[in-house]
Design a protein around this motif. Structure first.
Motif, PDB file in Angstrom:
ATOM      1  N   ALA A 159       0.830  -1.199   0.000  1.00  0.00           N
ATOM      2  CA  ALA A 159       0.000   0.000   0.000  1.00  0.00           C
ATOM      3  C   ALA A 159       0.866   1.251   0.000  1.00  0.00           C
ATOM      4  O   ALA A 159       1.935   1.299   0.620  1.00  0.00           O
ATOM      5  CB  ALA A 159      -0.920   0.008   1.221  1.00  0.00           C
ATOM      6  N   THR A 160       0.409   2.287  -0.702  1.00  0.00           N
ATOM      7  CA  THR A 160       1.136   3.555  -0.777  1.00  0.00           C
ATOM      8  C   THR A 160       0.464   4.672   0.014  1.00  0.00           C
ATOM      9  O   THR A 160       1.080   5.706   0.242  1.00  0.00           O
ATOM     10  CB  THR A 160       1.265   4.002  -2.244  1.00  0.00           C
ATOM     11  N   GLY A 161      -0.784   4.512   0.406  1.00  0.00           N
ATOM     12  CA  GLY A 161      -1.466   5.557   1.157  1.00  0.00           C
ATOM     13  C   GLY A 161      -2.959   5.305   1.194  1.00  0.00           C
ATOM     14  O   GLY A 161      -3.492   4.518   0.399  1.00  0.00           O
ATOM     15  N   GLY A 162      -3.664   5.972   2.107  1.00  0.00           N
ATOM     16  CA  GLY A 162      -5.109   5.810   2.244  1.00  0.00           C
ATOM     17  C   GLY A 162      -5.858   6.402   1.053  1.00  0.00           C
ATOM     18  O   GLY A 162      -5.396   7.336   0.395  1.00  0.00           O
ATOM     19  N   GLY A 163      -7.078   5.869   0.788  1.00  0.00           N
ATOM     20  CA  GLY A 163      -7.877   6.354  -0.339  1.00  0.00           C
ATOM     21  C   GLY A 163      -8.632   7.631  -0.005  1.00  0.00           C
ATOM     22  O   GLY A 163      -8.571   8.607  -0.745  1.00  0.00           O
ATOM     23  N   LYS A 164      -9.343   7.658   1.128  1.00  0.00           N
ATOM     24  CA  LYS A 164     -10.127   8.834   1.480  1.00  0.00           C
ATOM     25  C   LYS A 164      -9.317   9.823   2.313  1.00  0.00           C
ATOM     26  O   LYS A 164      -9.384  11.038   2.095  1.00  0.00           O
ATOM     27  CB  LYS A 164     -11.377   8.405   2.244  1.00  0.00           C
ATOM     28  N   ASP A 165      -8.574   9.314   3.277  1.00  0.00           N
ATOM     29  CA  ASP A 165      -7.772  10.166   4.145  1.00  0.00           C
ATOM     30  C   ASP A 165      -6.360   9.600   4.210  1.00  0.00           C
ATOM     31  O   ASP A 165      -6.189   8.447   4.664  1.00  0.00           O
ATOM     32  CB  ASP A 165      -8.376  10.220   5.544  1.00  0.00           C
ATOM     33  N   PRO A 166      -5.358  10.246   3.723  1.00  0.00           N
ATOM     34  CA  PRO A 166      -5.322  11.641   3.248  1.00  0.00           C
ATOM     35  C   PRO A 166      -5.720  11.804   1.790  1.00  0.00           C
ATOM     36  O   PRO A 166      -5.765  12.929   1.311  1.00  0.00           O
ATOM     37  CB  PRO A 166      -3.854  12.010   3.447  1.00  0.00           C
ATOM     38  N   GLY A 167      -5.952  10.727   1.087  1.00  0.00           N
ATOM     39  CA  GLY A 167      -6.375  10.845  -0.306  1.00  0.00           C
ATOM     40  C   GLY A 167      -5.247  11.201  -1.261  1.00  0.00           C
ATOM     41  O   GLY A 167      -5.509  11.616  -2.390  1.00  0.00           O
ATOM     42  N   ARG A 168      -4.028  11.046  -0.819  1.00  0.00           N
ATOM     43  CA  ARG A 168      -2.873  11.334  -1.668  1.00  0.00           C
ATOM     44  C   ARG A 168      -1.672  10.591  -1.109  1.00  0.00           C
ATOM     45  O   ARG A 168      -1.747   9.986  -0.030  1.00  0.00           O
ATOM     46  CB  ARG A 168      -2.581  12.835  -1.714  1.00  0.00           C
ATOM     47  N   ILE A 169      -0.579  10.645  -1.836  1.00  0.00           N
ATOM     48  CA  ILE A 169       0.662  10.012  -1.392  1.00  0.00           C
ATOM     49  C   ILE A 169       1.542  11.075  -0.759  1.00  0.00           C
ATOM     50  O   ILE A 169       1.749  12.145  -1.329  1.00  0.00           O
ATOM     51  CB  ILE A 169       1.380   9.343  -2.579  1.00  0.00           C
ATOM     52  N   TRP A 170       2.036  10.791   0.431  1.00  0.00           N
ATOM     53  CA  TRP A 170       2.877  11.752   1.135  1.00  0.00           C
ATOM     54  C   TRP A 170       4.179  11.969   0.378  1.00  0.00           C
ATOM     55  O   TRP A 170       4.758  11.043  -0.174  1.00  0.00           O
ATOM     56  CB  TRP A 170       3.185  11.263   2.555  1.00  0.00           C
ATOM     57  N   PRO A 171       4.661  13.210   0.330  1.00  0.00           N
ATOM     58  CA  PRO A 171       5.955  13.475  -0.317  1.00  0.00           C
ATOM     59  C   PRO A 171       7.085  12.723   0.384  1.00  0.00           C
ATOM     60  O   PRO A 171       7.116  12.603   1.610  1.00  0.00           O
ATOM     61  CB  PRO A 171       6.133  14.994  -0.172  1.00  0.00           C
ATOM     62  N   GLY A 172       7.996  12.190  -0.402  1.00  0.00           N
ATOM     63  CA  GLY A 172       9.115  11.433   0.154  1.00  0.00           C
ATOM     64  C   GLY A 172       8.841   9.956   0.323  1.00  0.00           C
ATOM     65  O   GLY A 172       9.672   9.245   0.893  1.00  0.00           O
ATOM     66  N   LYS A 173       7.689   9.474  -0.149  1.00  0.00           N
ATOM     67  CA  LYS A 173       7.371   8.060  -0.041  1.00  0.00           C
ATOM     68  C   LYS A 173       8.371   7.228  -0.838  1.00  0.00           C
ATOM     69  O   LYS A 173       8.678   7.540  -1.987  1.00  0.00           O
ATOM     70  CB  LYS A 173       5.948   7.809  -0.562  1.00  0.00           C
ATOM     71  N   ARG A 174       8.892   6.187  -0.228  1.00  0.00           N
ATOM     72  CA  ARG A 174       9.861   5.327  -0.902  1.00  0.00           C
ATOM     73  C   ARG A 174       9.160   4.483  -1.962  1.00  0.00           C
ATOM     74  O   ARG A 174       8.297   3.664  -1.647  1.00  0.00           O
ATOM     75  CB  ARG A 174      10.569   4.440   0.107  1.00  0.00           C
ATOM     76  N   MET A 175       9.559   4.671  -3.198  1.00  0.00           N
ATOM     77  CA  MET A 175       8.925   3.995  -4.322  1.00  0.00           C
ATOM     78  C   MET A 175       9.998   3.604  -5.327  1.00  0.00           C
ATOM     79  O   MET A 175      11.173   3.985  -5.183  1.00  0.00           O
ATOM     80  CB  MET A 175       7.887   4.922  -4.972  1.00  0.00           C
ATOM     81  N   PRO A 176       9.658   2.823  -6.348  1.00  0.00           N
ATOM     82  CA  PRO A 176      10.654   2.490  -7.377  1.00  0.00           C
ATOM     83  C   PRO A 176      11.131   3.742  -8.105  1.00  0.00           C
ATOM     84  O   PRO A 176      10.444   4.757  -8.196  1.00  0.00           O
ATOM     85  CB  PRO A 176       9.876   1.557  -8.319  1.00  0.00           C
ATOM     86  N   GLY A 177      12.332   3.674  -8.633  1.00  0.00           N
ATOM     87  CA  GLY A 177      12.899   4.812  -9.354  1.00  0.00           C
ATOM     88  C   GLY A 177      14.362   4.563  -9.674  1.00  0.00           C
ATOM     89  O   GLY A 177      14.894   3.460  -9.495  1.00  0.00           O
ATOM     90  N   ARG A 178      15.003   5.604 -10.179  1.00  0.00           N
ATOM     91  CA  ARG A 178      16.403   5.488 -10.543  1.00  0.00           C
ATOM     92  C   ARG A 178      17.270   5.389  -9.292  1.00  0.00           C
ATOM     93  O   ARG A 178      17.090   6.131  -8.336  1.00  0.00           O
ATOM     94  CB  ARG A 178      16.837   6.690 -11.376  1.00  0.00           C
ATOM     95  N   MET A 179      18.225   4.483  -9.348  1.00  0.00           N
ATOM     96  CA  MET A 179      19.082   4.194  -8.206  1.00  0.00           C
ATOM     97  C   MET A 179      20.522   4.545  -8.552  1.00  0.00           C
ATOM     98  O   MET A 179      21.016   4.230  -9.634  1.00  0.00           O
ATOM     99  CB  MET A 179      18.975   2.718  -7.811  1.00  0.00           C
ATOM    100  N   GLY A 180      21.199   5.214  -7.641  1.00  0.00           N
ATOM    101  CA  GLY A 180      22.597   5.547  -7.826  1.00  0.00           C
ATOM    102  C   GLY A 180      22.800   6.800  -8.645  1.00  0.00           C
ATOM    103  O   GLY A 180      21.881   7.579  -8.898  1.00  0.00           O
ATOM    104  N   CYS A 181      24.049   7.021  -9.078  1.00  0.00           N
ATOM    105  CA  CYS A 181      24.453   8.187  -9.872  1.00  0.00           C
ATOM    106  C   CYS A 181      24.115   9.483  -9.133  1.00  0.00           C
ATOM    107  O   CYS A 181      23.605  10.433  -9.718  1.00  0.00           O
ATOM    108  CB  CYS A 181      23.802   8.162 -11.247  1.00  0.00           C
ATOM    109  N   LYS A 182      24.388   9.497  -7.821  1.00  0.00           N
ATOM    110  CA  LYS A 182      24.148  10.673  -7.005  1.00  0.00           C
ATOM    111  C   LYS A 182      25.413  11.023  -6.227  1.00  0.00           C
ATOM    112  O   LYS A 182      26.285  10.179  -6.008  1.00  0.00           O
ATOM    113  CB  LYS A 182      22.996  10.437  -6.019  1.00  0.00           C
ATOM    114  N   ARG A 183      25.493  12.261  -5.811  1.00  0.00           N
ATOM    115  CA  ARG A 183      26.636  12.731  -5.031  1.00  0.00           C
ATOM    116  C   ARG A 183      26.554  12.167  -3.616  1.00  0.00           C
ATOM    117  O   ARG A 183      25.512  12.285  -2.955  1.00  0.00           O
ATOM    118  CB  ARG A 183      26.653  14.262  -5.010  1.00  0.00           C
ATOM    119  N   GLN A 184      27.632  11.573  -3.162  1.00  0.00           N
ATOM    120  CA  GLN A 184      27.662  10.947  -1.837  1.00  0.00           C
ATOM    121  C   GLN A 184      28.997  11.233  -1.171  1.00  0.00           C
ATOM    122  O   GLN A 184      30.041  11.253  -1.832  1.00  0.00           O
ATOM    123  CB  GLN A 184      27.451   9.436  -1.951  1.00  0.00           C
TER     124      GLN A 184
END
Length: 299
Positions: free
Chosen positions: A191-216
């Motif tokens: 699950a990524t978030g509630g349907g009615k409350d809050p009715g959206r996905i919170w910013p910063g939610k860990r999800m699939p995406g590009r990995m690496g190639c960042k300054r560390q």
């Protein structure tokens, strides 16, 4: 001091009549070795350096413990430009590393920038903020002896890119069950978030995406060995990036220096410098072999 400075400018003026960039470069280095600051304080902030990641190898301590170290080569690292608080709003140094072999691959604005500094064209430029008492003249070389064995450094680089990855590899999530009715969702996040409350996905939610190639930045890495002949640092642990990538090495911000470092940098005044310097706990190749008796187990 003023007499020494006047001698430097007379040397530079005499060399300006000679064709070639090598003489001017040597004159710049002579000036940088003459104009020095005297003392180091706890509030002083030295410049870092630009290095190339060579790879990893093992080293051993005197008690037999094995330590993995990363080799960083400091190649052709020189001061290109000095940033002043009156002109730029802050005090810093622009360093360049790894000389360009062909000038046709360097843009004309950069060619003019390097010609103004009277240094060879560089492949990599980086800025380092310093305090006013740690500024260096243009053309000063930064060597591996800028760092001392036993001190801690921070190494910054670009991590290895992994492409688009799922949550199990990117965020180390557990995944869902492998049986009992789970169908085609074994490696999904759930699950990524509630349907009615809050009715959206919170910013910063860990999800699939590009990995690496960042300054560390890997902090508090110990310098175990310094090779003055080839300008190589042996730093404990791993650092970000592929072999051959550029990294920036600075004094550790969260660790105090064990002793006053070369300030504002190390100047090679003579040829009697040791080829290598080791930390106190490291087993040197010239030392005698230490034999440890095997443990005796009670029968």
């Amino acid at each position: 001091m003023w007499k020494a400075a006047s001698r430097c400018f007379s040397v530079v003026s005499s060399l300006c009549n000679v064709d070639g960039l090598v003489q001017l470069h040597n004159a710049h280095f002579f000036m940088s070795a003459t104009v020095r600051h005297s003392c180091w304080t706890s509030t002083s902030r030295r410049t870092g350096c630009i290095g190339l990641k060579l790879g990893m190898q093992p080293m051993w301590k005197k008690d037999g413990q094995r330590v993995a170290v990363t080799l960083i080569k400091i190649k052709d690292c020189e001061v290109i430009q000095v940033k002043t608080k009156e002109r730029d709003g802050y005090t810093g140094l622009q360093l360049g590393a790894v000389n360009h072999l062909t000038l046709n691959k360097v843009s004309k604005p950069l060619q003019g920038h390097f010609a103004k500094a009277e240094v060879p064209a560089k492949r990599k430029l980086w800025e380092f903020k310093v305090t006013e008492d740690a500024t260096l003249p243009v053309g000063t070389q930064i060597l591996a002896s800028h760092f001392s064995p036993g001190q801690y450094v921070d190494v910054t680089g670009i991590t290895i890119g992994k492409g688009f990855q799922g949550v199990m590899k990117r965020h180390k999530m557990k995944g869902q069950g492998a049986s009992h009715g789970v169908s085609k969702t074994h490696r999904k996040m759930g699950a990524t978030g509630g349907g009615k409350d809050p009715g959206r996905i919170w910013p910063g939610k860990r999800m699939p995406g590009r990995m690496g190639c960042k300054r560390q930045t890997n902090r508090n890495l110990k310098v175990y060995r310094v090779n003055n002949k080839h300008n190589i640092l042996y730093v404990g642990g791993c650092i970000p990036g592929h072999d051959g990538n550029y990294v920036r090495v600075t004094d550790a911000q969260r660790k105090s220096l064990p002793s006053p470092p070369p300030f504002p940098t190390f100047y090679c005044d003579s040829d009697d410098q040791p080829e290598e310097k080791f930390a106190d706990e490291i087993m040197q190749p010239s030392n005698e072999t230490i034999l440890f008796e095997p443990l005796k187990h009670d029968s």
